[in-house]
Scaffold this motif. Structure first.
Motif, PDB file in Angstrom:
ATOM      1  N   VAL A   1       0.858  -1.187   0.000  1.00  0.00           N
ATOM      2  CA  VAL A   1       0.000   0.000   0.000  1.00  0.00           C
ATOM      3  C   VAL A   1       0.894   1.236   0.000  1.00  0.00           C
ATOM      4  N   VAL A   2       0.447   2.255  -0.683  1.00  0.00           N
ATOM      5  CA  VAL A   2       1.226   3.493  -0.730  1.00  0.00           C
ATOM      6  C   VAL A   2       0.953   4.302   0.528  1.00  0.00           C
ATOM      7  N   GLY A   3       1.986   4.584   1.277  1.00  0.00           N
ATOM      8  CA  GLY A   3       1.857   5.417   2.459  1.00  0.00           C
ATOM      9  C   GLY A   3       1.228   4.711   3.640  1.00  0.00           C
ATOM     10  N   GLU A   4       1.241   5.391   4.778  1.00  0.00           N
ATOM     11  CA  GLU A   4       0.676   4.757   5.976  1.00  0.00           C
ATOM     12  C   GLU A   4      -0.613   5.414   6.448  1.00  0.00           C
ATOM     13  N   ALA A   5      -1.073   6.428   5.715  1.00  0.00           N
ATOM     14  CA  ALA A   5      -2.280   7.122   6.162  1.00  0.00           C
ATOM     15  C   ALA A   5      -3.510   6.320   5.759  1.00  0.00           C
ATOM     16  N   HIS A   6      -3.706   5.197   6.448  1.00  0.00           N
ATOM     17  CA  HIS A   6      -4.843   4.346   6.140  1.00  0.00           C
ATOM     18  C   HIS A   6      -5.595   4.023   7.420  1.00  0.00           C
ATOM     19  N   PRO A   7      -6.844   3.607   7.292  1.00  0.00           N
ATOM     20  CA  PRO A   7      -7.604   3.252   8.487  1.00  0.00           C
ATOM     21  C   PRO A   7      -6.894   2.108   9.203  1.00  0.00           C
ATOM     22  N   PRO A   8      -6.922   2.108  10.517  1.00  0.00           N
ATOM     23  CA  PRO A   8      -6.293   1.019  11.269  1.00  0.00           C
ATOM     24  C   PRO A   8      -6.862  -0.335  10.856  1.00  0.00           C
ATOM     25  N   GLU A   9      -8.144  -0.361  10.502  1.00  0.00           N
ATOM     26  CA  GLU A   9      -8.764  -1.630  10.093  1.00  0.00           C
ATOM     27  C   GLU A   9      -8.027  -2.259   8.922  1.00  0.00           C
ATOM     28  N   LEU A  10      -7.447  -1.390   8.094  1.00  0.00           N
ATOM     29  CA  LEU A  10      -6.743  -1.910   6.923  1.00  0.00           C
ATOM     30  C   LEU A  10      -5.547  -2.747   7.368  1.00  0.00           C
ATOM     31  N   PHE A  11      -4.749  -2.173   8.229  1.00  0.00           N
ATOM     32  CA  PHE A  11      -3.571  -2.910   8.687  1.00  0.00           C
ATOM     33  C   PHE A  11      -3.982  -4.072   9.590  1.00  0.00           C
ATOM     34  N   ASP A  12      -5.059  -3.875  10.363  1.00  0.00           N
ATOM     35  CA  ASP A  12      -5.561  -4.963  11.209  1.00  0.00           C
ATOM     36  C   ASP A  12      -5.911  -6.171  10.350  1.00  0.00           C
ATOM     37  N   ALA A  13      -6.622  -5.913   9.273  1.00  0.00           N
ATOM     38  CA  ALA A  13      -7.046  -7.012   8.398  1.00  0.00           C
ATOM     39  C   ALA A  13      -5.833  -7.751   7.857  1.00  0.00           C
ATOM     40  N   LEU A  14      -4.859  -6.974   7.418  1.00  0.00           N
ATOM     41  CA  LEU A  14      -3.644  -7.573   6.870  1.00  0.00           C
ATOM     42  C   LEU A  14      -2.965  -8.476   7.914  1.00  0.00           C
ATOM     43  N   ARG A  15      -2.908  -7.987   9.133  1.00  0.00           N
ATOM     44  CA  ARG A  15      -2.257  -8.782  10.192  1.00  0.00           C
ATOM     45  C   ARG A  15      -3.094  -9.993  10.546  1.00  0.00           C
ATOM     46  N   LEU A  16      -4.409  -9.758  10.673  1.00  0.00           N
ATOM     47  CA  LEU A  16      -5.314 -10.840  11.049  1.00  0.00           C
ATOM     48  C   LEU A  16      -5.159 -12.023  10.100  1.00  0.00           C
ATOM     49  N   TYR A  17      -5.054 -11.725   8.818  1.00  0.00           N
ATOM     50  CA  TYR A  17      -4.939 -12.819   7.856  1.00  0.00           C
ATOM     51  C   TYR A  17      -3.486 -13.160   7.552  1.00  0.00           C
ATOM     52  N   ARG A  18      -2.598 -12.582   8.358  1.00  0.00           N
ATOM     53  CA  ARG A  18      -1.179 -12.898   8.242  1.00  0.00           C
ATOM     54  C   ARG A  18      -0.659 -12.753   6.815  1.00  0.00           C
ATOM     55  N   VAL A  19      -1.091 -11.686   6.179  1.00  0.00           N
ATOM     56  CA  VAL A  19      -0.596 -11.429   4.834  1.00  0.00           C
ATOM     57  C   VAL A  19       0.581 -10.463   4.924  1.00  0.00           C
ATOM     58  N   PRO A  20       1.737 -10.895   4.458  1.00  0.00           N
ATOM     59  CA  PRO A  20       2.883  -9.986   4.498  1.00  0.00           C
ATOM     60  C   PRO A  20       2.593  -8.742   3.654  1.00  0.00           C
ATOM     61  N   TYR A  21       2.968  -7.601   4.163  1.00  0.00           N
ATOM     62  CA  TYR A  21       2.680  -6.375   3.410  1.00  0.00           C
ATOM     63  C   TYR A  21       3.812  -5.379   3.595  1.00  0.00           C
TER      64      TYR A  21
END
Lengths: 343, 343
Positions: free
Chosen positions: B119-139
């Motif tokens: 994803v470009v930049g870090e200004a994203h909703p926390p849910e976005l990164f939460d989802a990525l972590r929850l599903y253990r998808v490297p990002y």
DNA sequence: TTGTAAGCGTTATCAA
DNA sequence: TTGATAACGCTTACAA
């Protein structure tokens, strides 16, 4: 997975599936329970399972030469938006102007079960179109439009556009031309443009001298080098230069400034694409504009129509608009009458 | 399908599968028979079936703000090439600078079973990164780089870059500044740039007047309008304008020509991105260059390393290079000493 | 409106 | 090295 959701909601897997695919076949009450269960379990349907069971991948593909060119980038953008609105994921492939790579990409997309495809131009190996037909994948050729094309196509008529551009210059009294183009190899759009220039000039009993034909990369630098070589050639200098796009034309303009060539007094220059900068530099650049985002949008729409079982037209022609600006003017020694002819 | 190939080749489905996934576990003789059968039947593995059985989708995703910006387009291009070389399909999503859209796109990609994401930049909703972590998808977060970022990131330090740019101007003796930037909302990269300008000026006891701060679209037109409004403001005029990118700076340069403002004599101007045109226009534009294709390539490589079980570094920092050109020069009334200081 | 159960096209486990 | 067979996660007749 789905069965866990079903268990938690106290329904069958079929019902859970329905909630996501045919919601109105499920009672509101049950639907809510299922949705609640899904949220609780943090579940959403797995695309692979879905694709396998429904034999629908919800994937479409597009092959473009390169993302480095704004016109293709915006076309992708238009397609992506239109497909996303219908829940279809667009997969992108870049051929780097290499037909072999394009074929590989198309095969990869067919393996992914792409339900529809778009390819830029028609200069592709026959195997590419054969594969598309064999697997009955609806496809469209973009960026180019020909009435008599064997493919559905969405774009503009490259030939007609360059006829118009050439006629514009002839109308201004120009009789001696140069052309600076991006590589013609494997590029039917550029080939059509060259053909249009040649045919139009021929109709007026004119032709471009070999020394006045430059083919090279689509950059400002190439435009600059081209003008220099044209200006040094041991023959009559052209009064007009037709470029394959704005980048090249911008280079010609810059080099002209450097060489002290007056534009359009001494030399007329034309581009193609109408970049934002083209109306800002001095002199402003005469060019043609095509709505490439719209080409992308229309392409997606066309393919969606086919998927929906509609039988849409053969394609869509998008207009290329001539923007006459300061970089073109009457030929230096034109009769006043000539120049007035087409104004 | 696969079983037909197996039948035709006179082997089991397992063997056919092996031919494509672990070729050296199959005898040359059998392998040939299978390959022949596959060609005859015009068969290739179906990605959905494959994904389902192997729980590997061979899909990676990237979310960018827009394809209209060359820097993101080339980043996608770099990622696509690197992933394709490893048989991974890159799926593209555009957020149009809208955090909600970015979240939707990420979810769609997770549903597709994306094995890695950028994803470009870090200004994203926390849910976005939460989802990525929850599903253990490297990002990875791209285009921005911070030592102390909680995410893996590949890009450059926007703050440091604009510190360098601001210091360059201060070194030239400038004391009165204006800034013209693209929208800061939901854009951490631009926010970092503003912060860098403010912090650097502050260190020198300086600040930008509110009248000299313009925020708007990333276009030549916005640059032109901004300079006009800055020049008309009822306060001391700035001697330097820092722009958020080259498009805006190009507009400032054009408007300056129109208004008869001498550059850099009266006003210094800086951009960012180093477009091809920026070194061609007169005066040539002082700007910074970042290899965005390389950012894409490195991002793909980083994610592939993680998928391969390597534990790569926290990320990669790519250098932003200052290109000092004609559009910046000593401040009009600077002491000779000031100007020499940082030269 | 809801449930049962048979696929969809591969891969992976285990045994031969 | 090869084969039999049970998954993989969902959709969809068909039945209830």
């Amino acid at each position: 997975m789905l069965s866990d959701v079903a268990k938690l909601a106290g329904v069958s897997t079929a019902t859970v599936s329905r909630v996501y695919n045919e919601p109105d076949k499920v009672s509101a009450n049950v639907r809510e329970r299922v949705e609640h269960a899904a949220v609780t379990l943090n579940w959403f349907p797995n695309a692979a399972g879905r694709a396998l069971a429904s034999t629908r991948s919800h994937i479409a593909g597009i092959i473009i030469p390169t993302l480095d060119d704004q016109v293709f980038a915006s076309q992708v953008s238009g397609m992506q938006a239109a497909f996303a609105a219908r829940g279809i994921t667009l997969v992108l492939g870049c051929s780097n102007y290499d037909p072999a790579q394009a074929l590989v990409q198309v095969r990869a997309m067919l393996a992914r079960g792409a339900e529809a495809m778009a390819v830029v131009g028609e200069a592709h190996p026959p195997e590419l179109f054969d594969a598309l037909r064999l697997y009955r994948v609806p496809y469209a050729v973009t960026y180019a439009y020909r009435e008599d094309s064997p493919h559905d196509c969405i774009g503009f008529d490259n030939f007609a556009a360059y006829v118009q551009m050439t006629e514009h210059l002839i109308g201004l009294g120009h009789r001696s031309f140069a052309v600076c183009l991006q590589p013609t190899r494997d590029n039917d759009r550029v080939q059509a443009r060259v053909a249009a220039i040649r045919a139009t000039l021929e109709r007026h009993g004119l032709a471009v001298r070999p020394e006045h034909v430059c083919e090279g990369e689509s950059t400002i630098g190439f435009g600059r080098r081209s003008l220099r070589s044209i200006w040094q050639a041991p023959c009559e200098r052209p009064s007009a230069i037709i470029c394959g796009n704005d980048h090249i034309a911008l280079g010609v303009l810059r080099e002209a400034e450097e060489l002290g060539i007056e534009i359009p007094g001494e030399l007329s220059v034309t581009g193609f694409d109408d970049l934002e900068i083209s109306k800002e530099i001095r002199p402003t650049l005469t060019t043609m504009r095509v709505d490439t985002y719209e080409i992308g949008r229309l392409t997606a729409q066309h393919l969606l129509d086919i998927l929906d079982g509609k039988r849409p037209q053969h394609g869509h022609e998008v207009r290329a608009l001539l923007e006459i600006r300061e970089s073109t003017g009457p030929a230096p020694n034109a009769h006043a009458g000539d120049a007035r002819l087409q104004r």
